[in-house]
Structure formats: structure tokens, C-alpha cells
Enzyme design. Structure first.
Site, PDB file in Angstrom:
ATOM      1  N   GLU A 122       0.808  -1.219   0.000  1.00  0.00           N
ATOM      2  CA  GLU A 122       0.000   0.000   0.000  1.00  0.00           C
ATOM      3  C   GLU A 122       0.841   1.268   0.000  1.00  0.00           C
ATOM      4  O   GLU A 122       1.981   1.279   0.463  1.00  0.00           O
ATOM      5  CB  GLU A 122      -0.922   0.000   1.227  1.00  0.00           C
ATOM      6  CG  GLU A 122      -1.940  -1.125   1.148  1.00  0.00           C
ATOM      7  CD  GLU A 122      -2.970  -1.126   2.278  1.00  0.00           C
ATOM      8  OE1 GLU A 122      -4.110  -1.484   2.017  1.00  0.00           O
ATOM      9  OE2 GLU A 122      -2.629  -0.768   3.423  1.00  0.00           O
ATOM     10  N   CYS A 135       3.390   8.608   1.573  1.00  0.00           N
ATOM     11  CA  CYS A 135       3.888   7.624   2.531  1.00  0.00           C
ATOM     12  C   CYS A 135       4.159   6.339   1.744  1.00  0.00           C
ATOM     13  O   CYS A 135       3.248   5.714   1.215  1.00  0.00           O
ATOM     14  CB  CYS A 135       2.811   7.428   3.598  1.00  0.00           C
ATOM     15  SG  CYS A 135       3.287   6.301   4.892  1.00  0.00           S
ATOM     16  N   CYS A 142       6.208  -7.121   7.175  1.00  0.00           N
ATOM     17  CA  CYS A 142       7.323  -6.652   8.006  1.00  0.00           C
ATOM     18  C   CYS A 142       7.783  -7.811   8.862  1.00  0.00           C
ATOM     19  O   CYS A 142       6.972  -8.629   9.293  1.00  0.00           O
ATOM     20  CB  CYS A 142       6.865  -5.487   8.891  1.00  0.00           C
ATOM     21  SG  CYS A 142       8.218  -4.668   9.769  1.00  0.00           S
ATOM     22  N   CYS A 146       5.949  -5.034  16.015  1.00  0.00           N
ATOM     23  CA  CYS A 146       5.576  -4.027  17.001  1.00  0.00           C
ATOM     24  C   CYS A 146       4.113  -4.286  17.354  1.00  0.00           C
ATOM     25  O   CYS A 146       3.288  -4.483  16.464  1.00  0.00           O
ATOM     26  CB  CYS A 146       5.791  -2.635  16.429  1.00  0.00           C
ATOM     27  SG  CYS A 146       7.507  -2.427  15.910  1.00  0.00           S
ATOM     28  N   CYS A 149       1.068  -2.291  15.839  1.00  0.00           N
ATOM     29  CA  CYS A 149       1.090  -1.998  14.400  1.00  0.00           C
ATOM     30  C   CYS A 149       0.426  -3.121  13.608  1.00  0.00           C
ATOM     31  O   CYS A 149       0.786  -4.285  13.755  1.00  0.00           O
ATOM     32  CB  CYS A 149       2.532  -1.815  13.940  1.00  0.00           C
ATOM     33  SG  CYS A 149       2.693  -1.645  12.155  1.00  0.00           S
ATOM     34  N   CYS A 388      -1.436   5.919  10.187  1.00  0.00           N
ATOM     35  CA  CYS A 388      -0.215   5.243  10.631  1.00  0.00           C
ATOM     36  C   CYS A 388      -0.533   3.887  11.235  1.00  0.00           C
ATOM     37  O   CYS A 388      -1.371   3.784  12.127  1.00  0.00           O
ATOM     38  CB  CYS A 388       0.452   6.009  11.765  1.00  0.00           C
ATOM     39  SG  CYS A 388       1.100   7.554  11.314  1.00  0.00           S
TER      40      CYS A 388
HETATM   41  N1  SAH Z   1       8.787   0.433  10.074  1.00  0.00           N
HETATM   42  C1  SAH Z   1       9.087   1.791  10.238  1.00  0.00           C
HETATM   43  C2  SAH Z   1       8.239   2.726   9.397  1.00  0.00           C
HETATM   44  C3  SAH Z   1       6.775   2.405   9.233  1.00  0.00           C
HETATM   45  S1  SAH Z   1       5.670   2.742  10.510  1.00  0.00           S
HETATM   46  C4  SAH Z   1       8.992   2.174  11.693  1.00  0.00           C
HETATM   47  O1  SAH Z   1       8.513   1.381  12.476  1.00  0.00           O
HETATM   48  O2  SAH Z   1       9.425   3.263  12.026  1.00  0.00           O
HETATM   49  C5  SAH Z   1       5.441   4.512  10.629  1.00  0.00           C
HETATM   50  C6  SAH Z   1       5.102   4.959  12.044  1.00  0.00           C
HETATM   51  O3  SAH Z   1       3.759   4.600  12.444  1.00  0.00           O
HETATM   52  C7  SAH Z   1       6.020   4.328  13.071  1.00  0.00           C
HETATM   53  O4  SAH Z   1       6.427   5.274  14.009  1.00  0.00           O
HETATM   54  C8  SAH Z   1       5.109   3.310  13.704  1.00  0.00           C
HETATM   55  O5  SAH Z   1       5.567   2.920  14.954  1.00  0.00           O
HETATM   56  C9  SAH Z   1       3.795   4.039  13.746  1.00  0.00           C
HETATM   57  N2  SAH Z   1       2.645   3.165  13.985  1.00  0.00           N
HETATM   58  C10 SAH Z   1       2.545   1.846  13.728  1.00  0.00           C
HETATM   59  N3  SAH Z   1       1.323   1.383  14.092  1.00  0.00           N
HETATM   60  C11 SAH Z   1       0.631   2.427  14.586  1.00  0.00           C
HETATM   61  C12 SAH Z   1      -0.709   2.580  15.082  1.00  0.00           C
HETATM   62  N4  SAH Z   1      -1.561   1.565  15.126  1.00  0.00           N
HETATM   63  N5  SAH Z   1      -1.085   3.805  15.510  1.00  0.00           N
HETATM   64  C13 SAH Z   1      -0.231   4.861  15.413  1.00  0.00           C
HETATM   65  N6  SAH Z   1       1.029   4.773  14.932  1.00  0.00           N
HETATM   66  C14 SAH Z   1       1.468   3.560  14.518  1.00  0.00           C
HETATM   67 FE1  SF4 Z   2       7.249  -3.059  11.121  1.00  0.00          FE
HETATM   68 FE2  SF4 Z   2       5.060  -1.815  11.988  1.00  0.00          FE
HETATM   69 FE3  SF4 Z   2       7.137  -2.149  13.628  1.00  0.00          FE
HETATM   70 FE4  SF4 Z   2       7.330  -0.401  11.623  1.00  0.00          FE
HETATM   71  S1  SF4 Z   2       5.923  -0.251  13.369  1.00  0.00           S
HETATM   72  S2  SF4 Z   2       8.858  -1.947  12.234  1.00  0.00           S
HETATM   73  S3  SF4 Z   2       6.089  -1.465  10.055  1.00  0.00           S
HETATM   74  S4  SF4 Z   2       5.877  -3.785  12.738  1.00  0.00           S
END
Ligand code: SAH
Ligand code: SF4
Length: 414
Positions: A122, A135, A142, A146, A149, A388
Site C-alpha cells: 500500500e 507515505c 514486516c 511491534c 502496528c 499510521c
Molecule cells: N517500520 C518503520 C516505518 C513504518 S511505521 C517504523 O517502524 O518506524 C510509521 C510509524 O507509524 C512508526 O512510528 C510506527 O511505529 C507508527 N505506527 C505503527 N502502528 C501504529 C498505530 N496503530 N497507531 C499509530 N502509529 C502507529
Molecule cells: Fe514493522 Fe510496523 Fe514495527 Fe514499523 S511499526 S517496524 S512497520 S511492525
């Protein structure tokens, strides 16, 4: 290819980590998108052009591909008509396939894209009054998990190639109609192409914040961003590009040196216990190591600050003490920093809730009163799951029938 392309990726589904910079096509032609000028020159030579010809043609084709954004060889008007079918037979000008394009009520747009070998990912465009941010995804899925996420619940399918990464930016320019126009008459070695620039563009900024961890796909991300930054390519300034990492410490210095874009770090917690839980890569590279790498990030300064992303999770990481500890850490490591507070975006099955607006405000005030900028990010495109951390390919979430039904409803205006 540098060694990092072969870096084993934890949980990778490829049987062997392979350096794969061109996705093979069923028709045997080579997709030029994602390749640098030198590589195009070599391919032209291998296909039979004289070295001088190959060099000139590579220069012309490069300019047409990345600066002018044409999608057919026929549009390359300064290349002899007889030459164009020769190119057409051997090469293609690819774009990711668009499976679905959605428009949010707030203007945010999301595209579900597909690679030539059938993987979905996406991309999101977020228009604001003074800027438009794309974005961009770096991986399908991934490897990191996290806990807040949605992408983290997908397995890594594979790294995106440079073509699939730069292809997202090109597709966005196609969709927004933002390629420079103008005559190409007389393009040769000495021509100044400055008059091809298009001002007043909607797409002004790029963030590597889509699906995936960009520093686990370093070479491809670097090669794609070089095309984006190349003055004869997409010509976007490195100051308008931000790469976000969850904290892949060993790749951070290299990122500053070889790409040179702005850095964002997904910090999200200030204690080992909490960060271990919500950003599990912390067990490998802890907070001290991460912040030391930030302090050493090439190019960071008060004029170019590192952004610390901090997702606001209710009763998890959002107390006054956490805010004060964040300030203390930023000071201890003397970091030129700004903090971006991200209200948690929920998704089905998530174990967290978003902090209350009052809590977020209070957290922001504490950081702000210490002299550190700490804006709260406005969630965008929530109605189309474009905010995000909500990215997870729709194919995994919903059946085709469900999506068709939704599309029909949207079309009938209900
Ligand atoms: N993988 C990279 C970039 C993609 S995520 C990283 O983790 O930095 C972009 C941002 O969105 C990151 O800061 C991530 O932690 C945040 N993010 C992920 N899931 C989220 C959620 N459910 N609500 C708000 N922010 C989120
Ligand atoms: Fe991967 Fe989501 Fe963690 Fe970014 S925030 S490293 S996309 S699992």
C-alpha cells in the site's frame, strides 16, 4: 551489490535471502524503472548498441523515465522512430499495478498496489495546506512485530525492489498529473534542463513510513531514493524526504552517509521493559544504543532535527513520568530532536487503546515546556484505514466480494 543486500532477515520467507533488484517478468523483457543510468547503459550495450550510442541513449531514456515520467517509448520524441520498437521489444517502463484506489473524506488517498509477481502493498498520499506527503512502503509485510502496528501482524513476504519503491512515487505523480511538461527539442549533453521544473506541486514530501522496515531493505531503499533525489530524476530535495526506522542501529550511520535523508525513529517508550514489549527490536538494540546512534547520525543538526515518533497508548507509555524521562533522555544524549506524538490508530484485534486527548495534551505540554517541539499528529484517512500503522493489505483483511460491495456502495453515494 553491497553486502547488506544479503543480510539475513529474521523470519524471511525466502528460503535463501537473495539479492533481487529486478523482478523477473513472464515476457522476458526488463523493466527499466528502478535502474540507474549506468545500469541502463550497460543493458543497452549488452543488447547490442555501440558504447557511444548506449551512453547517449541511456542518458536520454533516463531523463524521459524519471524526470518526465513518460510511460511509453513512443513518447521519447528525441529518440529515432526506428529505435523505439527496438527498445519496446526488450524493455518495459513499469509501474506497480493499481488494484484499488480509495479516497478519504479528508482528502487522504490510499492505493492498494500489486507487484509484477502478484504481491500486494500500500501507499498513501496525505494532502495538507502547505505540503503533500507521500507515505511509501519498503517491504511487503514486516519482519518486526511491534505490538500496536497492523503491518506487524503480517509476515514479511519480500523486500520491494528499487523499481517498486521509486515506482510508488512515479505512480503518485501520474495520479496527480505532476510531471514537468515542456519541449524536449535539442536535448543534448549541454542543454540546461532547468526550465522543465514544475512549481506548485501537490506532492512535496516523501516519508518512508508505509509498510515495512526500510533499514532491513537498505540497498533497495537507497537506490530508489537516489533516483528520487537525482536532479535529472525526480529531483526531490533530501530535506523533503524522511526515513522512519524502528531502530535498526547497525544501519543508521550508513543511512545518513549513503542516503542523507531526514531520520525519524520510532521510539514509543522510554523504559526497557515497555519498549521490549511494544517494539520488540529493542531486545536486540536497546534504548541507549539507539540514542547513541541518533547522536552520531550524519547530518543531524538543530536545523535538521531527528524526529522521535511516540505512539500514545493508554495506561502503557503515556504518564507524566514517561514524558519527563523522554525529555531527560533527549538532553542526556544532546539530541537535536523533535517529538511527534501519534494518537494510536486502532485496528481489529489490537490489544491497546489510544490515550485520552487530555493525557496526550498533558504529555505534549511537558515535552514542549522543556523546549522541545512536540506536536500531536492528526490522524488522517482513518475511514479508509490509511492512518499510521493501519496498513495491512486489504487482500488479507477482506474478501474480494466484500471490497466489491463497498466499492458499489461508494459509487452509489451511500
Ligand atoms: N517500520 C518503520 C516505518 C513504518 S511505521 C517504523 O517502524 O518506524 C510509521 C510509524 O507509524 C512508526 O512510528 C510506527 O511505529 C507508527 N505506527 C505503527 N502502528 C501504529 C498505530 N496503530 N497507531 C499509530 N502509529 C502507529
Ligand atoms: Fe514493522 Fe510496523 Fe514495527 Fe514499523 S511499526 S517496524 S512497520 S511492525
Amino acid at each position: 551489490m553491497a553486502d547488506t543486500a544479503l543480510m539475513p532477515i529474521p523470519g524471511q520467507v525466502d528460503p535463501v535471502p537473495v539479492a533481487r533488484d529486478i523482478t523477473p517478468r513472464a515476457d522476458g523483457r526488463i523493466d527499466l524503472i528502478g535502474l540507474p543510468k549506468e545500469r541502463i547503459r550497460k543493458l543497452f550495450e549488452e543488447a547490442g548498441l555501440e558504447p557511444k550510442q548506449a551512453k547517449l541513449r541511456a542518458k536520454q531514456v533516463f531523463h524521459w523515465l524519471y524526470h518526465r515520467g513518460v510511460s511509453t517509448f513512443d513518447a521519447m520524441t528525441d529518440i529515432a522512430k526506428t529505435m523505439r520498437p527496438w527498445l519496446e521489444k526488450r524493455f518495459v517502463i513499469g509501474r506497480p499495478d493499481v488494484v484499488e484506489a480509495q479516497h478519504s473524506v479528508d482528502g487522504t488517498r490510499k492505493w492498494l498496489l500489486r507487484t509484477a509477481d502478484g504481491h500486494d502493498f500500500e501507499m498513501v498520499f496525505i494532502p495538507d495546506a502547505d505540503r503533500g506527503t507521500l507515505c511509501v512502503s519498503s517491504q511487503v509485510g514486516c519482519t518486526l512485530n511491534c505490538r500496536f502496528c497492523h503491518t506487524g501482524t503480517m509476515k514479511l513476504v519480500r523486500n520491494l525492489t528499487p523499481g517498486e519503491i521509486v515506482g510508488q512515487v512515479m505512480l503518485a505523480r501520474d495520479a496527480l498529473g505532476e510531471w514537468p511538461k515542456g519541449s524536449m527539442a535539442g536535448l543534448d549533453e549541454d542543454v540546461d534542463n532547468a526550465h522543465y521544473t514544475a512549481d506548485g506541486r501537490l506532492l512535496t514530501n516523501i516519508v518512508m513510513m508505509g509498510m515495512g522496515e526500510p533499514l532491513y531493505n537498505f540497498d533497495n531503499v537507497r537506490d530508489a531514493l537516489r533516483l528520487v533525489m537525482d536532479g535529472d530524476g525526480l529531483a526531490l530535495s533530501k530535506r523533503r524526504i524522511t526515513l522512519s526506522t524502528s531502530g535498526v542501529v547497525p544501519m543508521m550511520e550508513k543511512c545518513g552517509e549513503e542516503i542523507g535523508v531526514n531520520l525519524a525513529v520510532s521510539l514509543h517508550a522510554v523504559t526497557k521493559e515497555i519498549r521490549d514489549e511494544i517494539v520488540p527490536i529493542n531486545k536486540k538494540y536497546g534504548i541507549e544504543e539507539l540514542l547513541s546512534a541518533c547522536a552520531a547520525y550524519p547530518g543531524a543538526s538543530n536545523a535538521r532535527r531527528i524526529t522521535f515518533e511516540y505512539v500514545m497508548l493508554k495506561d502503557k507509555n503515556d504518564t507524566d513520568e514517561h514524558a519527563r524521562e523522554l525529555v531527560r533522555l533527549i538532553r542526556e544524549y544532546k539530541l537535536p530532536a523533535k517529538v511527534n506524538l501519534i494518537p494510536f490508530n486502532p485496528w481489529p484485534g489490537a490489544v491497546y487503546e489510544c490515550s485520552t486527548p487530555e493525557r496526550i495534551r498533558r504529555f505534549s505540554d511537558i515535552v514542549f515546556e522543556a523546549g522541545i517541539s512536540a506536536p500531536v499528529r492528526t490522524p488522517r484517512g482513518r475511514d479508509i484505514d490509511a492512518a499510521c500503522g493501519q496498513l495491512k493489505t486489504a487482500a488479507e483483511k477482506k474478501s474480494r466480494a466484500e471490497r466489491d460491495r463497498e466499492a458499489a456502495q461508494a459509487a452509489s453515494g451511500s
